[in-house]
Design an enzyme around this catalytic site. Sequence first.
Site, PDB file in Angstrom:
ATOM      1  N   ARG A   1       0.852  -1.189   0.000  1.00  0.00           N
ATOM      2  CA  ARG A   1       0.000   0.000   0.000  1.00  0.00           C
ATOM      3  C   ARG A   1       0.886   1.237   0.000  1.00  0.00           C
ATOM      4  NH1 ARG A   1      -3.282  -2.722  -1.614  1.00  0.00           N
ATOM      5  NH2 ARG A   1      -5.401  -3.162  -0.911  1.00  0.00           N
TER       6      ARG A   1
ATOM      7  N   GLU B   1       1.577  11.510  -8.535  1.00  0.00           N
ATOM      8  CA  GLU B   1       2.361  12.629  -9.075  1.00  0.00           C
ATOM      9  C   GLU B   1       3.633  12.861  -8.277  1.00  0.00           C
ATOM     10  OE1 GLU B   1       1.744  17.334 -10.334  1.00  0.00           O
ATOM     11  OE2 GLU B   1       0.250  16.300  -9.105  1.00  0.00           O
TER      12      GLU B   1
ATOM     13  N   HIS C   1       0.584  -0.502 -10.711  1.00  0.00           N
ATOM     14  CA  HIS C   1      -0.276  -1.385  -9.914  1.00  0.00           C
ATOM     15  C   HIS C   1      -0.527  -2.715 -10.628  1.00  0.00           C
ATOM     16  CE1 HIS C   1      -3.829  -1.469  -6.826  1.00  0.00           C
ATOM     17  NE2 HIS C   1      -2.877  -2.336  -6.550  1.00  0.00           N
TER      18      HIS C   1
END
Length: 399
Positions: free
Chosen positions: A239, A267, A280
């Site tokens: 995460r 960003e 991801h």
Amino acid sequence: MSTVTLDKVKTIKTLNHIADSGLAVFEKDAYTIDNDSDNPDAIVARSYNMHEMEIGDNVKAISRAGAGVNNIPVDACTERGIVVFNTPGANANAVKELVITSLMASSRNLFSGVEWVRSLQDEGDQVPSLVEAGKKQLVGSEIKGKTLGVIGLGAVGALVANDALDLDMDVIGFDPFISVNTAWELSRNVGRAMTIEEVFATADYITVHVPLTNDTKDMFNAETFNVMKPGVHIFNFSRGGLVHEQDMAEALERGQVGKYITDFPNEHVLNMKNTVPIPHLGASTKESEENCAVMATRQVKDFLETGNIKNAVNFPDASIPYTGKSRVTAFHHNVPNMVARITTAISNNNLNIADMINRSRGDYAYTMVDIEDDVDEATISNLKEEMNGIQDIVSVRVI
């Protein structure tokens, strides 16, 4: 107020694309897949954000085809007696392969090397000579003999640790909550760290595989970076919130962290020095998506049809063989005398108990009672009325 239902028609709603192999678990003559339903029996999702979604009163279960459940309002579901499942381990191999791939590729500067070579596309016949002259800037390191620190030895972490040993790395792991099943699967050659600081201080590479909680948020920060070896590589396929990004940017800038490989770009991450942003892809394989879908739907199906629970994040695991006769399930507050109150309601309706189980998890508990006799509709109606009157019950089903 408690609610009691007698299941007959079962409607399933999906909030993301769920692999056909998963949906096939729901037989067409017993289930309807209706993605427009406002009040299905169960919901199957992947990453869909459910926090702002209105969840109907008829929803009994939500299953996440994946490990993380940050996109689901778990506490609110618990208060309503809605079981929330996830699929731990179903995508473990996919994530493990990407961690190992990234470990080797980042050590050999493969990502930056490919990007640099592509920048030479307008150099024509000079490309081969420029490559030979410039490759010195991309000299990397071999992982053999280096130390990998694994924080979190669950389904993914254990696989990473074992495979790293096969690559002749030294591996040290930290997980104060390691399960018995994982302990059996973990190689005994994985060194045991007594504290997380021991991993930080000794590892050349660190990979983290823990959930995002209040305790783990920003666990990688200025203070912990300063404990680590200069130039350490950090891999985050769990995460994004585990890393304090401003502290990471500063550690990368001064070389305290050599590389940061993350599956959670944003960003800020894209503007960091020596960062490998991966879109991801951890669980993005056909095999993983199918494994997660099948596991998620089987858990929902079993719960709807039998009341049995496995891999819930808010209910205790509980399972007894289903005989096909009537079964009463109750999700309730974990307070004294609840089992006695439930069984009294059953005996008040002249019903015999054939089998039962009671399991607790924190402030809540789950009780299943199998009825020995055939139960007619009138008796079920009376039982429902009495169960509704039991204090501290959150939800009850008659199956």
